[in-house]
Design an enzyme around this catalytic site. Structure first.
Site, PDB file in Angstrom:
ATOM      1  N   LYS A   1      60.055  56.900  58.108  1.00  0.00           N
ATOM      2  CA  LYS A   1      61.210  56.142  57.630  1.00  0.00           C
ATOM      3  C   LYS A   1      60.848  55.336  56.382  1.00  0.00           C
ATOM      4  O   LYS A   1      59.896  54.544  56.414  1.00  0.00           O
ATOM      5  CB  LYS A   1      61.719  55.184  58.713  1.00  0.00           C
ATOM      6  CG  LYS A   1      62.277  55.863  59.947  1.00  0.00           C
ATOM      7  CD  LYS A   1      62.746  54.816  60.943  1.00  0.00           C
ATOM      8  CE  LYS A   1      63.238  55.455  62.234  1.00  0.00           C
ATOM      9  NZ  LYS A   1      63.648  54.433  63.228  1.00  0.00           N
TER      10      LYS A   1
ATOM     11  N   CYS B   1      64.615  63.172  63.246  1.00  0.00           N
ATOM     12  CA  CYS B   1      64.656  63.743  61.893  1.00  0.00           C
ATOM     13  C   CYS B   1      63.276  64.205  61.406  1.00  0.00           C
ATOM     14  O   CYS B   1      63.184  64.855  60.359  1.00  0.00           O
ATOM     15  CB  CYS B   1      65.205  62.716  60.897  1.00  0.00           C
ATOM     16  SG  CYS B   1      66.891  62.183  61.242  1.00  0.00           S
TER      17      CYS B   1
ATOM     18  N   CYS C   1      78.599  55.263  57.368  1.00  0.00           N
ATOM     19  CA  CYS C   1      77.561  54.235  57.410  1.00  0.00           C
ATOM     20  C   CYS C   1      77.658  53.378  56.153  1.00  0.00           C
ATOM     21  O   CYS C   1      77.829  53.910  55.051  1.00  0.00           O
ATOM     22  CB  CYS C   1      76.178  54.882  57.480  1.00  0.00           C
ATOM     23  SG  CYS C   1      75.462  54.857  59.143  1.00  0.00           S
TER      24      CYS C   1
ATOM     25  N   HIS D   1      67.678  55.217  61.663  1.00  0.00           N
ATOM     26  CA  HIS D   1      68.391  56.400  62.138  1.00  0.00           C
ATOM     27  C   HIS D   1      69.739  55.967  62.717  1.00  0.00           C
ATOM     28  O   HIS D   1      69.807  55.065  63.557  1.00  0.00           O
ATOM     29  CB  HIS D   1      67.585  57.128  63.213  1.00  0.00           C
ATOM     30  CG  HIS D   1      68.231  58.401  63.671  1.00  0.00           C
ATOM     31  ND1 HIS D   1      68.032  59.621  63.035  1.00  0.00           N
ATOM     32  CD2 HIS D   1      69.084  58.647  64.693  1.00  0.00           C
ATOM     33  CE1 HIS D   1      68.724  60.556  63.653  1.00  0.00           C
ATOM     34  NE2 HIS D   1      69.373  59.988  64.664  1.00  0.00           N
ATOM     35  N   CYS D   2      70.807  56.607  62.253  1.00  0.00           N
ATOM     36  CA  CYS D   2      72.151  56.322  62.768  1.00  0.00           C
ATOM     37  C   CYS D   2      72.515  57.383  63.795  1.00  0.00           C
ATOM     38  O   CYS D   2      72.582  58.574  63.466  1.00  0.00           O
ATOM     39  CB  CYS D   2      73.168  56.308  61.630  1.00  0.00           C
ATOM     40  SG  CYS D   2      74.871  56.080  62.197  1.00  0.00           S
TER      41      CYS D   2
ATOM     42  N   CYS E   1      75.919  59.176  62.705  1.00  0.00           N
ATOM     43  CA  CYS E   1      75.768  60.141  61.612  1.00  0.00           C
ATOM     44  C   CYS E   1      74.752  61.229  61.954  1.00  0.00           C
ATOM     45  O   CYS E   1      74.779  62.318  61.382  1.00  0.00           O
ATOM     46  CB  CYS E   1      75.325  59.431  60.331  1.00  0.00           C
ATOM     47  SG  CYS E   1      76.549  58.266  59.677  1.00  0.00           S
TER      48      CYS E   1
ATOM     49  N   CYS F   1      68.731  59.845  59.383  1.00  0.00           N
ATOM     50  CA  CYS F   1      68.202  58.589  58.860  1.00  0.00           C
ATOM     51  C   CYS F   1      68.990  58.178  57.615  1.00  0.00           C
ATOM     52  O   CYS F   1      69.294  59.017  56.766  1.00  0.00           O
ATOM     53  CB  CYS F   1      66.719  58.737  58.517  1.00  0.00           C
ATOM     54  SG  CYS F   1      65.661  58.919  59.971  1.00  0.00           S
TER      55      CYS F   1
ATOM     56  N   CYS G   1      80.252  51.672  60.295  1.00  0.00           N
ATOM     57  CA  CYS G   1      81.557  51.016  60.396  1.00  0.00           C
ATOM     58  C   CYS G   1      82.636  52.020  60.794  1.00  0.00           C
ATOM     59  O   CYS G   1      82.917  52.956  60.027  1.00  0.00           O
ATOM     60  CB  CYS G   1      81.914  50.368  59.055  1.00  0.00           C
ATOM     61  SG  CYS G   1      83.511  49.516  59.076  1.00  0.00           S
TER      62      CYS G   1
END
Length: 340
Positions: free
Chosen positions: A140, A136, A167, A146-147, A150, A153, A161
């Site tokens: 942070k 990204c 998220c 960071h996912c 998705c 970040c 989930c």
């Protein structure tokens, strides 16, 4: 003979949409269970099986109130946007070019440290360097991660989930807690009110095909209730100690070292950070969490030496959190900003 050309862009686009569709399967499963349970409880149990009109009315009123709160919280958990990392954390093109052409890691570290000097960060890596997301190009913010699902970040990321296809993070964590709470209440209520008719089934006192709906309704509600008890209890524990699931497994690292209690403000203030100061909104799936998802009060030993851009955010957060003398004693950050 010339072979037909394959449009790679179209194939990638189709693959992208297929993956997005597959991610909704767990949500559709939950929705299917809810729709079936509605039919089984309202029609087969309350209307067909329950003989007392008074019991029917009481059962249906309480059931629908619980169901509405459950579905409302579930909807908000799924469709609340995860939030964006502010632009000030994004590395500009000029700085990114410098970072990419840096001769060594020490120079890269210096570039990131210089850029993040004005940012309100207290967390760092295990090596004491700035937390930076290469995908990204973001510095942070504290508690952000960071996912990979998705693809960006996420502010105060707890976990991704699949059951909500989203998220669980700063923007919807309160909704997720309420979703667990109301779904647990829903399952316990259905189990308790259908128990006597479940017993009647085994005694052979129930007739018709509806008895199988009641049988499975009791088992499914009980099964989900058992699984939800541990999950809900665990997240209550996280709220009490002001941690995320990620921080429970790997404590946040400050300049002074790892500290699993670094964001702890005391039980009551930790609760307020998630649910807000307005008690009328605590148990409603409406936004009331304190803060902006970027800056968080930390214990005194982890305070950064200098505050610049976060001064107003820090003070406003503390003013909303420290509502009385006792709460002020628990707030670990001074409201007066440090001066260089």
């Amino acid at each position: 003979m010339a072979l037909p050309r394959v449009d790679k862009r179209n194939s990638k686009r189709k693959c992208f949409w297929c993956i997005k569709a597959v991610k909704w399967i767990p949500v559709l499963f939950i929705v299917t269970i809810i729709v079936w349970s509605y039919y089984a409880y309202v029609v087969q149990l309350c209307i067909v099986t329950v003989e007392s009109t008074v019991n029917q009315i009481i059962y249906l009123i309480i059931y629908h109130i619980t169901l509405i709160m459950f579905c409302w919280a579930y909807w908000k958990t799924i469709f609340t946007d995860i939030g964006k990392v502010p632009d000030k954390f994004h590395l500009p093109d000029s700085e990114y070019e410098r970072l990419m052409h840096a001769e060594n890691e020490e120079m890269q570290r210096h570039i990131l440290e210089t850029f993040s000097r004005e940012l309100p960060n207290t967390n760092c890596t295990i090596n004491g360097t700035v937390r930076y997301c290469e995908e990204c190009r973001n510095i942070k913010p504290d508690r952000a991660h960071h996912c990979s699902v998705c693809g960006e970040c996420v502010l105060k990321m707890d976990h991704h989930c699949p059951w909500v296809n989203n998220c669980v993070c700063f923007t919807n964590y309160k909704f997720f807690i309420l979703f667990l709470a109301y779904s647990l209440i829903y399952c316990i209520y259905v189990s308790l009110t259908s128990l006597q008719y479940f017993i009647a089934f085994w005694k052979g006192d129930l007739e018709g095909m509806g008895k199988f709906h009641i049988l499975f309704l009791f088992f499914v509600a009980l099964m989900f209730a058992v699984s939800l008890v541990s999950l809900f209890g665990y997240h209550c524990y996280l709220v009490i100690y002001n941690r995320t699931t990620l921080e429970a497994f790997r404590p946040a690292i400050f300049r002074t070292g790892p500290d699993k209690n670094g964001f702890g403000l005391g039980v009551y203030n930790n609760f307020l950070e998630v649910f807000g100061n307005d008690s009328k909104k605590w148990f409603l799936p409406v936004s009331s969490s304190l803060g902006d998802g970027v800056t968080y009060p930390v214990q005194s030993q982890h305070q950064p030496r200098f505050y610049h851009s976060m001064d107003s955010t820090q003070n406003s957060f503390l003013n909303s959190l420290c509502v009385d003398t006792e709460a002020t004693k628990l707030c670990p950050i001074e409201t007066t900003p440090s001066i260089i």
